[in-house]
Design an enzyme around this catalytic site. Structure first.
Site, short mmCIF file in Angstrom:
data_model
loop_
_atom_site.label_atom_id
_atom_site.label_comp_id
_atom_site.label_asym_id
_atom_site.label_seq_id
_atom_site.Cartn_x
_atom_site.Cartn_y
_atom_site.Cartn_z
N GLU A 258 18.93 -44.66 -21.06
CA GLU A 258 17.88 -45.08 -20.12
C GLU A 258 16.97 -46.16 -20.70
O GLU A 258 16.16 -46.74 -19.98
CB GLU A 258 17.01 -43.87 -19.74
N LYS A 367 14.41 -20.95 -29.21
CA LYS A 367 13.21 -20.24 -28.78
C LYS A 367 13.28 -18.81 -29.27
O LYS A 367 13.97 -17.98 -28.69
CB LYS A 367 13.06 -20.29 -27.26
N TRP A 372 8.97 -21.74 -31.47
CA TRP A 372 10.06 -22.71 -31.43
C TRP A 372 10.54 -23.01 -32.84
O TRP A 372 9.75 -23.17 -33.76
CB TRP A 372 9.58 -24.02 -30.84
P1 AMP Z 1 22.20 -41.23 -25.16
O1 AMP Z 1 21.68 -41.52 -23.81
O2 AMP Z 1 23.58 -40.69 -25.17
O3 AMP Z 1 22.07 -42.40 -26.05
O4 AMP Z 1 21.31 -40.05 -25.76
C1 AMP Z 1 19.93 -40.20 -25.92
C2 AMP Z 1 19.39 -39.05 -26.72
O5 AMP Z 1 19.93 -39.06 -28.02
C3 AMP Z 1 17.90 -39.08 -26.92
O6 AMP Z 1 17.19 -38.59 -25.82
C4 AMP Z 1 17.74 -38.22 -28.16
O7 AMP Z 1 17.75 -36.85 -27.82
C5 AMP Z 1 18.98 -38.53 -28.93
N1 AMP Z 1 18.69 -39.52 -29.98
C6 AMP Z 1 18.91 -40.85 -29.94
N2 AMP Z 1 18.54 -41.42 -31.11
C7 AMP Z 1 18.07 -40.43 -31.89
C8 AMP Z 1 17.53 -40.38 -33.22
N3 AMP Z 1 17.42 -41.45 -33.99
N4 AMP Z 1 17.14 -39.18 -33.68
C9 AMP Z 1 17.24 -38.06 -32.93
N5 AMP Z 1 17.75 -38.04 -31.69
C10 AMP Z 1 18.15 -39.22 -31.16
#
Ligand code: AMP
Length: 468
Positions: A258, A367, A372
Protein backbone atom coordinates in the site's frame (compact mmCIF):
# COMPACT_ATOMS: atom_id res chain seq x y z
CA UNK A 1 3.28 -13.12 -15.01
CA UNK A 2 7.04 -13.29 -15.28
CA UNK A 3 10.23 -13.80 -13.37
CA UNK A 4 12.60 -10.86 -12.91
CA UNK A 5 14.21 -10.36 -16.32
CA UNK A 6 14.64 -7.80 -19.09
CA UNK A 7 11.29 -8.57 -20.76
CA UNK A 8 9.55 -7.88 -17.48
CA UNK A 9 11.40 -4.57 -17.21
CA UNK A 10 10.21 -3.64 -20.70
CA UNK A 11 6.65 -4.29 -19.59
CA UNK A 12 7.20 -2.25 -16.40
CA UNK A 13 7.87 0.82 -18.54
CA UNK A 14 6.14 0.05 -21.83
CA UNK A 15 2.69 -0.80 -20.53
CA UNK A 16 2.19 2.34 -18.38
CA UNK A 17 3.74 4.62 -21.03
CA UNK A 18 1.32 3.19 -23.61
CA UNK A 19 -1.57 4.14 -21.32
CA UNK A 20 -2.18 0.70 -19.84
CA UNK A 21 -1.97 -0.50 -16.25
CA UNK A 22 0.72 -3.04 -15.56
CA UNK A 23 -0.76 -5.60 -13.18
CA UNK A 24 1.98 -7.95 -12.02
CA UNK A 25 0.66 -11.40 -11.15
CA UNK A 26 2.22 -13.33 -8.30
CA UNK A 27 3.22 -16.64 -9.88
CA UNK A 28 3.54 -18.32 -6.49
CA UNK A 29 -0.14 -18.02 -5.66
CA UNK A 30 -2.58 -20.86 -6.17
CA UNK A 31 -3.78 -20.97 -9.81
CA UNK A 32 -7.36 -20.23 -8.77
CA UNK A 33 -6.26 -17.22 -6.77
CA UNK A 34 -4.30 -15.88 -9.75
CA UNK A 35 -7.38 -16.17 -11.94
CA UNK A 36 -9.63 -14.57 -9.31
CA UNK A 37 -7.24 -11.62 -8.95
CA UNK A 38 -6.87 -11.18 -12.72
CA UNK A 39 -10.63 -11.29 -13.21
CA UNK A 40 -11.27 -8.89 -10.35
CA UNK A 41 -8.81 -6.42 -11.89
CA UNK A 42 -10.42 -7.03 -15.32
CA UNK A 43 -7.03 -7.79 -16.86
CA UNK A 44 -7.26 -7.98 -20.67
CA UNK A 45 -3.84 -9.15 -21.82
CA UNK A 46 -1.55 -11.68 -20.19
CA UNK A 47 2.18 -11.57 -20.88
CA UNK A 48 3.67 -14.76 -19.50
CA UNK A 49 7.03 -16.53 -19.46
CA UNK A 50 7.06 -19.72 -21.52
CA UNK A 51 8.29 -21.65 -18.47
CA UNK A 52 5.19 -20.53 -16.55
CA UNK A 53 2.67 -21.84 -19.08
CA UNK A 54 2.02 -24.98 -16.99
CA UNK A 55 0.61 -22.66 -14.30
CA UNK A 56 -1.51 -20.88 -16.89
CA UNK A 57 -2.93 -24.22 -18.04
CA UNK A 58 -4.35 -24.65 -14.54
CA UNK A 59 -6.42 -21.46 -14.70
CA UNK A 60 -6.97 -20.78 -18.41
CA UNK A 61 -10.56 -22.06 -18.27
CA UNK A 62 -11.57 -19.59 -15.58
CA UNK A 63 -9.59 -16.48 -16.59
CA UNK A 64 -10.91 -13.90 -19.06
CA UNK A 65 -7.89 -12.73 -21.07
CA UNK A 66 -8.44 -11.42 -24.59
CA UNK A 67 -4.90 -12.35 -25.64
CA UNK A 68 -2.07 -14.35 -24.16
CA UNK A 69 1.43 -13.33 -25.18
CA UNK A 70 4.33 -15.65 -24.42
CA UNK A 71 7.86 -14.45 -23.70
CA UNK A 72 10.09 -17.18 -25.15
CA UNK A 73 13.12 -16.86 -22.87
CA UNK A 74 13.12 -20.30 -21.22
CA UNK A 75 12.43 -22.96 -23.87
CA UNK A 76 12.80 -20.56 -26.80
CA UNK A 77 9.60 -21.61 -28.53
CA UNK A 78 5.98 -20.56 -28.26
CA UNK A 79 3.25 -23.22 -28.43
CA UNK A 80 0.57 -23.00 -31.09
CA UNK A 81 -2.32 -20.69 -30.22
CA UNK A 82 -0.29 -18.08 -28.34
CA UNK A 83 1.26 -14.80 -29.49
CA UNK A 84 5.05 -14.52 -29.39
CA UNK A 85 6.24 -11.50 -27.40
CA UNK A 86 9.50 -11.09 -29.32
CA UNK A 87 7.77 -11.43 -32.71
CA UNK A 88 5.24 -8.79 -31.76
CA UNK A 89 8.02 -6.42 -30.77
CA UNK A 90 9.94 -7.10 -33.98
CA UNK A 91 6.86 -6.34 -36.08
CA UNK A 92 6.00 -3.10 -34.28
CA UNK A 93 6.45 0.08 -36.30
CA UNK A 94 8.04 3.21 -34.91
CA UNK A 95 4.91 5.28 -35.49
CA UNK A 96 3.31 4.62 -32.11
CA UNK A 97 2.00 7.82 -30.58
CA UNK A 98 2.32 7.84 -26.82
CA UNK A 99 -0.83 9.11 -25.15
CA UNK A 100 -0.67 12.29 -23.14
CA UNK A 101 -1.48 10.94 -19.69
CA UNK A 102 -2.55 12.70 -16.54
CA UNK A 103 -0.10 12.05 -13.70
CA UNK A 104 -2.94 10.81 -11.51
CA UNK A 105 -3.91 8.01 -13.87
CA UNK A 106 -3.08 4.47 -12.94
CA UNK A 107 0.26 3.09 -14.11
CA UNK A 108 0.65 -0.17 -12.19
CA UNK A 109 -1.23 -2.44 -9.86
CA UNK A 110 -0.36 -5.04 -7.25
CA UNK A 111 -2.41 -7.15 -4.92
CA UNK A 112 -1.32 -7.40 -1.29
CA UNK A 113 0.48 -10.62 -0.52
CA UNK A 114 -2.63 -11.78 1.29
CA UNK A 115 -1.21 -13.48 4.37
CA UNK A 116 -4.75 -13.20 5.70
CA UNK A 117 -6.01 -15.02 2.62
CA UNK A 118 -7.92 -11.96 1.42
CA UNK A 119 -5.71 -10.04 -0.95
CA UNK A 120 -6.66 -6.53 -2.02
CA UNK A 121 -5.69 -4.51 -5.07
CA UNK A 122 -3.64 -1.32 -4.97
CA UNK A 123 -3.29 0.97 -8.00
CA UNK A 124 -0.15 3.10 -8.28
CA UNK A 125 -0.49 6.36 -10.19
CA UNK A 126 2.28 7.68 -12.47
CA UNK A 127 2.73 10.47 -9.95
CA UNK A 128 3.16 8.04 -7.04
CA UNK A 129 5.77 5.97 -8.89
CA UNK A 130 7.77 9.00 -10.04
CA UNK A 131 7.81 10.65 -6.59
CA UNK A 132 8.63 7.31 -4.96
CA UNK A 133 11.57 6.87 -7.35
CA UNK A 134 12.94 10.29 -6.46
CA UNK A 135 12.72 9.52 -2.75
CA UNK A 136 14.11 6.01 -3.08
CA UNK A 137 17.15 7.24 -4.98
CA UNK A 138 18.14 9.76 -2.29
CA UNK A 139 21.37 9.30 -0.39
CA UNK A 140 19.65 8.65 2.95
CA UNK A 141 17.24 6.08 1.53
CA UNK A 142 18.78 3.70 -1.05
CA UNK A 143 21.29 6.21 -2.42
CA UNK A 144 21.22 4.79 -5.95
CA UNK A 145 23.00 6.42 -8.89
CA UNK A 146 24.35 5.65 -12.35
CA UNK A 147 27.53 4.21 -10.83
CA UNK A 148 25.54 1.42 -9.14
CA UNK A 149 24.87 -2.16 -10.17
CA UNK A 150 21.70 -3.25 -8.44
CA UNK A 151 20.54 -6.83 -8.00
CA UNK A 152 16.74 -6.96 -7.67
CA UNK A 153 15.96 -10.21 -5.89
CA UNK A 154 12.57 -9.17 -4.54
CA UNK A 155 10.12 -10.37 -7.16
CA UNK A 156 8.82 -7.81 -9.64
CA UNK A 157 5.33 -9.01 -8.71
CA UNK A 158 5.84 -8.02 -5.05
CA UNK A 159 5.26 -4.26 -4.76
CA UNK A 160 7.05 -3.66 -8.07
CA UNK A 161 10.28 -5.21 -6.72
CA UNK A 162 10.11 -2.37 -4.20
CA UNK A 163 10.17 0.21 -6.99
CA UNK A 164 13.80 -0.63 -7.71
CA UNK A 165 13.31 -1.17 -11.47
CA UNK A 166 11.79 2.31 -11.76
CA UNK A 167 14.34 4.02 -9.53
CA UNK A 168 17.29 2.37 -11.28
CA UNK A 169 15.95 3.25 -14.72
CA UNK A 170 15.37 6.85 -13.66
CA UNK A 171 18.95 7.32 -12.46
CA UNK A 172 20.61 5.06 -15.02
CA UNK A 173 21.87 2.39 -12.62
CA UNK A 174 22.75 -1.03 -14.04
CA UNK A 175 20.12 -3.61 -13.08
CA UNK A 176 20.86 -7.30 -12.58
CA UNK A 177 17.74 -9.45 -12.78
CA UNK A 178 18.19 -13.04 -11.61
CA UNK A 179 15.25 -14.75 -13.35
CA UNK A 180 14.14 -17.80 -11.37
CA UNK A 181 17.61 -18.35 -9.85
CA UNK A 182 17.16 -16.94 -6.39
CA UNK A 183 18.88 -19.57 -4.24
CA UNK A 184 21.67 -18.31 -1.99
CA UNK A 185 24.54 -19.66 -4.10
CA UNK A 186 23.24 -18.17 -7.36
CA UNK A 187 22.76 -14.85 -5.62
CA UNK A 188 26.32 -14.86 -4.31
CA UNK A 189 27.65 -15.88 -7.75
CA UNK A 190 25.81 -12.93 -9.30
CA UNK A 191 27.03 -10.50 -6.63
CA UNK A 192 30.63 -11.44 -7.35
CA UNK A 193 30.44 -11.86 -11.15
CA UNK A 194 28.44 -8.72 -11.80
CA UNK A 195 30.21 -6.66 -9.15
CA UNK A 196 26.91 -5.77 -7.55
CA UNK A 197 26.97 -2.66 -5.35
CA UNK A 198 23.45 -2.98 -4.00
CA UNK A 199 20.86 -5.76 -3.70
CA UNK A 200 17.32 -5.95 -2.36
CA UNK A 201 15.47 -8.88 -0.83
CA UNK A 202 13.61 -10.15 2.24
CA UNK A 203 15.56 -11.36 5.31
CA UNK A 204 14.84 -15.04 4.58
CA UNK A 205 16.96 -14.61 1.42
CA UNK A 206 19.79 -13.08 3.47
CA UNK A 207 19.58 -15.80 6.13
CA UNK A 208 20.29 -18.32 3.36
CA UNK A 209 23.11 -16.16 1.97
CA UNK A 210 24.78 -15.84 5.38
CA UNK A 211 24.49 -19.58 5.90
CA UNK A 212 26.11 -20.25 2.49
CA UNK A 213 28.95 -17.83 3.27
CA UNK A 214 29.61 -19.50 6.61
CA UNK A 215 29.56 -23.01 5.14
CA UNK A 216 31.92 -22.15 2.24
CA UNK A 217 34.74 -20.03 3.65
CA UNK A 218 36.60 -18.13 0.93
CA UNK A 219 34.35 -19.24 -1.95
CA UNK A 220 32.90 -15.78 -2.67
CA UNK A 221 35.11 -12.74 -2.34
CA UNK A 222 33.12 -9.54 -1.97
CA UNK A 223 35.73 -6.85 -2.54
CA UNK A 224 33.63 -3.73 -2.00
CA UNK A 225 30.82 -3.23 0.48
CA UNK A 226 27.45 -4.20 -0.97
CA UNK A 227 24.40 -2.32 0.35
CA UNK A 228 21.62 -4.74 1.13
CA UNK A 229 18.13 -3.26 1.17
CA UNK A 230 16.25 -5.61 3.47
CA UNK A 231 12.53 -5.29 4.15
CA UNK A 232 9.36 -7.32 4.38
CA UNK A 233 10.10 -8.57 7.88
CA UNK A 234 12.58 -7.42 10.51
CA UNK A 235 16.11 -8.75 10.02
CA UNK A 236 17.47 -10.35 13.21
CA UNK A 237 20.34 -8.41 14.74
CA UNK A 238 22.56 -11.46 14.35
CA UNK A 239 21.91 -11.35 10.60
CA UNK A 240 22.88 -7.66 10.30
CA UNK A 241 26.03 -8.35 12.28
CA UNK A 242 26.85 -11.58 10.43
CA UNK A 243 26.51 -10.04 6.97
CA UNK A 244 28.67 -7.08 8.01
CA UNK A 245 31.53 -9.53 8.46
CA UNK A 246 31.33 -10.38 4.76
CA UNK A 247 30.99 -6.82 3.45
CA UNK A 248 27.22 -7.05 3.01
CA UNK A 249 25.70 -4.07 4.82
CA UNK A 250 22.01 -4.17 5.55
CA UNK A 251 19.94 -1.03 5.07
CA UNK A 252 16.72 -1.77 6.87
CA UNK A 253 13.50 -0.55 5.30
CA UNK A 254 9.83 -0.84 6.09
CA UNK A 255 7.01 -0.59 3.67
CA UNK A 256 3.89 -2.22 2.36
CA UNK A 257 2.23 -2.94 -0.97
CA UNK A 258 0.00 0.00 0.00
CA UNK A 259 3.00 2.36 0.29
CA UNK A 260 4.54 1.70 -3.18
CA UNK A 261 6.31 0.27 -0.99
CA UNK A 262 9.14 2.31 0.54
CA UNK A 263 8.12 4.31 3.63
CA UNK A 264 11.12 4.22 6.02
CA UNK A 265 14.80 3.41 6.07
CA UNK A 266 16.83 2.77 9.20
CA UNK A 267 20.09 4.55 8.51
CA UNK A 268 22.21 5.90 11.33
CA UNK A 269 22.13 9.63 11.94
CA UNK A 270 25.44 11.48 11.95
CA UNK A 271 25.78 11.81 15.72
CA UNK A 272 25.10 8.06 16.12
CA UNK A 273 28.35 7.24 14.33
CA UNK A 274 30.04 8.15 17.64
CA UNK A 275 27.92 5.66 19.56
CA UNK A 276 29.22 2.27 20.77
CA UNK A 277 28.89 -0.45 18.16
CA UNK A 278 26.27 -2.34 20.14
CA UNK A 279 23.98 0.69 20.26
CA UNK A 280 24.44 1.30 16.54
CA UNK A 281 23.31 -2.24 15.79
CA UNK A 282 20.23 -1.72 17.93
CA UNK A 283 19.34 1.32 15.87
CA UNK A 284 19.99 -0.46 12.57
CA UNK A 285 17.60 -3.23 13.59
CA UNK A 286 14.79 -0.67 13.86
CA UNK A 287 12.69 0.16 10.84
CA UNK A 288 13.89 3.75 10.89
CA UNK A 289 12.49 7.10 9.96
CA UNK A 290 10.18 8.12 7.11
CA UNK A 291 11.35 9.03 3.63
CA UNK A 292 10.75 12.66 2.66
CA UNK A 293 7.03 13.42 2.21
CA UNK A 294 5.98 10.35 4.19
CA UNK A 295 4.38 10.96 7.60
CA UNK A 296 4.17 8.36 10.36
CA UNK A 297 2.48 8.22 13.72
CA UNK A 298 1.83 5.57 16.35
CA UNK A 299 -1.75 5.69 17.55
CA UNK A 300 -3.43 4.42 20.71
CA UNK A 301 -7.10 4.66 21.69
CA UNK A 302 -6.29 7.78 23.75
CA UNK A 303 -4.26 9.51 21.00
CA UNK A 304 -0.71 9.53 19.65
CA UNK A 305 1.77 7.38 21.61
CA UNK A 306 4.68 9.22 23.25
CA UNK A 307 8.04 9.05 21.47
CA UNK A 308 9.56 6.94 24.23
CA UNK A 309 10.54 3.83 22.28
CA UNK A 310 8.30 1.77 24.57
CA UNK A 311 4.62 2.52 24.22
CA UNK A 312 3.15 0.43 21.43
CA UNK A 313 0.29 1.44 19.18
CA UNK A 314 -0.91 1.03 15.61
CA UNK A 315 1.35 2.56 13.00
CA UNK A 316 -0.39 4.96 10.63
CA UNK A 317 1.12 6.39 7.47
CA UNK A 318 0.27 9.17 5.04
CA UNK A 319 1.99 10.54 1.95
CA UNK A 320 1.90 11.07 -1.80
CA UNK A 321 2.65 7.43 -2.60
CA UNK A 322 0.44 5.90 0.08
CA UNK A 323 -2.73 4.33 -1.36
CA UNK A 324 -5.97 6.17 -0.66
CA UNK A 325 -8.16 3.10 -1.11
CA UNK A 326 -8.20 -0.50 -2.27
CA UNK A 327 -9.35 -1.24 -5.78
CA UNK A 328 -13.12 -1.72 -5.81
CA UNK A 329 -13.24 -2.64 -2.12
CA UNK A 330 -15.55 -0.12 -0.42
CA UNK A 331 -15.83 -2.43 2.60
CA UNK A 332 -12.18 -1.60 3.37
CA UNK A 333 -12.73 2.16 3.78
CA UNK A 334 -12.24 1.79 7.56
CA UNK A 335 -8.51 1.27 6.94
CA UNK A 336 -8.21 5.05 6.33
CA UNK A 337 -8.91 7.87 8.79
CA UNK A 338 -11.05 10.80 7.67
CA UNK A 339 -7.94 12.92 7.17
CA UNK A 340 -6.20 10.35 4.99
CA UNK A 341 -3.97 8.32 7.31
CA UNK A 342 -3.70 4.65 6.40
CA UNK A 343 -4.04 2.24 9.31
CA UNK A 344 -1.28 -0.26 8.65
CA UNK A 345 -2.23 -3.04 11.07
CA UNK A 346 1.39 -3.00 12.29
CA UNK A 347 2.04 -2.48 16.00
CA UNK A 348 5.01 -0.17 16.56
CA UNK A 349 6.85 2.10 18.97
CA UNK A 350 8.48 5.45 18.19
CA UNK A 351 11.66 6.55 19.98
CA UNK A 352 12.91 10.02 20.83
CA UNK A 353 15.08 10.06 17.68
CA UNK A 354 11.99 9.44 15.54
CA UNK A 355 12.87 5.83 14.70
CA UNK A 356 9.97 3.44 14.37
CA UNK A 357 10.26 -0.12 15.62
CA UNK A 358 7.72 -2.66 14.45
CA UNK A 359 6.74 -4.79 17.42
CA UNK A 360 4.59 -7.16 15.43
CA UNK A 361 1.76 -7.47 12.96
CA UNK A 362 -1.33 -6.87 15.16
CA UNK A 363 -2.59 -10.34 14.37
CA UNK A 364 0.80 -11.98 15.09
CA UNK A 365 1.17 -10.62 18.63
CA UNK A 366 0.80 -13.43 21.11
CA UNK A 367 -2.00 -12.54 23.50
CA UNK A 368 -1.18 -14.30 26.75
CA UNK A 369 -3.38 -13.74 29.81
CA UNK A 370 -4.13 -10.14 28.87
CA UNK A 371 -0.49 -9.31 28.11
CA UNK A 372 1.05 -9.01 24.64
CA UNK A 373 4.20 -10.83 23.66
CA UNK A 374 6.11 -9.80 20.53
CA UNK A 375 6.76 -12.84 18.35
CA UNK A 376 9.27 -10.81 16.34
CA UNK A 377 11.53 -10.09 19.33
CA UNK A 378 11.55 -13.73 20.38
CA UNK A 379 12.34 -15.09 16.94
CA UNK A 380 15.04 -12.53 16.23
CA UNK A 381 16.76 -13.34 19.52
CA UNK A 382 16.48 -17.06 18.81
CA UNK A 383 18.13 -16.53 15.43
CA UNK A 384 21.08 -15.07 17.32
CA UNK A 385 21.82 -18.48 18.85
CA UNK A 386 24.76 -20.09 17.03
CA UNK A 387 22.88 -23.35 16.38
CA UNK A 388 19.74 -21.73 14.96
CA UNK A 389 19.29 -21.02 11.26
CA UNK A 390 15.65 -19.95 11.26
CA UNK A 391 13.03 -19.41 13.95
CA UNK A 392 9.40 -18.46 13.88
CA UNK A 393 7.21 -17.87 16.94
CA UNK A 394 3.43 -18.14 16.84
CA UNK A 395 0.65 -17.83 19.37
CA UNK A 396 -1.15 -21.13 19.92
CA UNK A 397 -4.47 -21.46 21.78
CA UNK A 398 -4.05 -22.26 25.47
CA UNK A 399 -6.84 -23.32 27.88
CA UNK A 400 -5.70 -21.03 30.68
CA UNK A 401 -3.79 -18.16 29.05
CA UNK A 402 -5.80 -17.76 25.83
CA UNK A 403 -2.57 -18.07 23.81
CA UNK A 404 0.99 -19.04 24.54
CA UNK A 405 4.07 -18.68 22.33
CA UNK A 406 5.40 -21.75 20.53
CA UNK A 407 8.76 -21.56 18.74
CA UNK A 408 9.37 -23.43 15.49
CA UNK A 409 13.10 -23.78 14.82
CA UNK A 410 15.34 -24.91 11.94
CA UNK A 411 18.85 -25.78 13.09
CA UNK A 412 22.01 -25.12 11.10
CA UNK A 413 23.50 -28.15 9.32
CA UNK A 414 25.00 -30.50 11.92
CA UNK A 415 24.11 -28.26 14.89
CA UNK A 416 22.42 -29.59 18.02
CA UNK A 417 20.63 -27.87 20.85
CA UNK A 418 17.66 -28.74 23.04
CA UNK A 419 14.45 -26.79 23.55
CA UNK A 420 15.38 -26.16 27.17
CA UNK A 421 18.78 -24.79 26.16
CA UNK A 422 17.08 -22.40 23.76
CA UNK A 423 14.62 -21.32 26.44
CA UNK A 424 17.52 -20.68 28.79
CA UNK A 425 19.21 -18.64 26.06
CA UNK A 426 16.07 -16.55 25.64
CA UNK A 427 15.77 -16.25 29.42
CA UNK A 428 18.78 -13.89 29.38
CA UNK A 429 16.73 -11.29 27.48
CA UNK A 430 13.07 -12.02 28.30
CA UNK A 431 10.89 -12.38 31.36
CA UNK A 432 9.88 -15.94 32.18
CA UNK A 433 6.24 -15.45 31.20
CA UNK A 434 7.31 -14.31 27.74
CA UNK A 435 9.32 -17.44 26.92
CA UNK A 436 7.89 -19.94 24.44
CA UNK A 437 6.42 -22.86 26.36
CA UNK A 438 7.39 -25.27 23.61
CA UNK A 439 10.12 -25.46 20.99
CA UNK A 440 9.50 -27.62 17.93
CA UNK A 441 12.35 -28.53 15.57
CA UNK A 442 11.50 -28.79 11.87
CA UNK A 443 13.34 -29.20 8.55
CA UNK A 444 11.89 -26.04 7.01
CA UNK A 445 9.51 -23.22 7.85
CA UNK A 446 6.76 -22.67 5.27
CA UNK A 447 7.11 -19.44 3.30
CA UNK A 448 4.51 -17.05 1.88
CA UNK A 449 4.43 -16.29 -1.83
CA UNK A 450 6.88 -13.44 -1.27
CA UNK A 451 9.32 -15.36 0.93
CA UNK A 452 8.23 -14.40 4.46
CA UNK A 453 7.62 -17.00 7.16
CA UNK A 454 4.05 -18.19 6.79
CA UNK A 455 2.77 -17.82 10.32
CA UNK A 456 -0.80 -18.57 9.38
CA UNK A 457 0.24 -22.07 8.24
CA UNK A 458 2.14 -22.69 11.49
CA UNK A 459 -0.76 -21.48 13.58
CA UNK A 460 -3.02 -23.94 11.77
CA UNK A 461 -0.48 -26.75 12.08
CA UNK A 462 -0.12 -26.31 15.83
CA UNK A 463 -3.69 -25.20 16.63
CA UNK A 464 -4.36 -28.40 18.60
CA UNK A 465 -1.04 -28.40 20.43
CA UNK A 466 -1.26 -30.27 23.73
CA UNK A 467 0.38 -28.07 26.35
CA UNK A 468 1.88 -30.00 29.24
P1 AMP B 1 3.61 -6.49 1.91
O1 AMP B 1 2.43 -5.69 1.53
O2 AMP B 1 3.56 -7.90 1.45
O3 AMP B 1 4.87 -5.83 1.49
O4 AMP B 1 3.63 -6.59 3.50
C1 AMP B 1 3.68 -5.44 4.29
C2 AMP B 1 3.92 -5.83 5.73
O5 AMP B 1 5.18 -6.45 5.86
C3 AMP B 1 3.96 -4.68 6.68
O6 AMP B 1 2.69 -4.24 7.07
C4 AMP B 1 4.75 -5.26 7.84
O7 AMP B 1 3.92 -6.03 8.67
C5 AMP B 1 5.71 -6.17 7.15
N1 AMP B 1 7.02 -5.52 7.00
C6 AMP B 1 7.52 -4.89 5.92
N2 AMP B 1 8.77 -4.44 6.16
C7 AMP B 1 9.06 -4.78 7.43
C8 AMP B 1 10.20 -4.60 8.28
N3 AMP B 1 11.31 -4.00 7.86
N4 AMP B 1 10.13 -5.09 9.53
C9 AMP B 1 9.03 -5.72 9.99
N5 AMP B 1 7.93 -5.93 9.24
C10 AMP B 1 7.94 -5.46 7.97
Amino acid sequence: MMWNHSGHLEAFLGVPCAGGILHTLNLRLHAHEIAAIANHARDRFLIIDDVLLPIYEKFREIANFERVIVAPYGCGSVPHGFLNYEELLAKAGDDFVYPDLDENEGAAMCFTSGTTGNSKGVIYSHRAIVLHSFAEGLVDTFGVGQHDTVLAISPMFHANAWGVPYTCTMVGARLVLPGPNVDAESILDLIVQERVTMACGVPTVWIGVLDALERNPGRWKVTETVRIASGGTAPPLSLIRGLDRYGLRIIHLWGMTETTPLATTGRLKRHMLEWPEEKQYEVRAKQGWPAPFVELRVMRPEGEAPWDGETPGELEVRGPWVAGNYYESPDQAHRWTEDGWFRTGDVATMDAEGYVKIVDRAKDLVKSGGEWISSVDLENTLMGHPAVKEACVVGVPHPKWQERPLAVVVLKDGAQVSGDELRAFLGKSFAKWQLPDAVVFVEAIPRTSVGKFKKIALREQFADWKWE
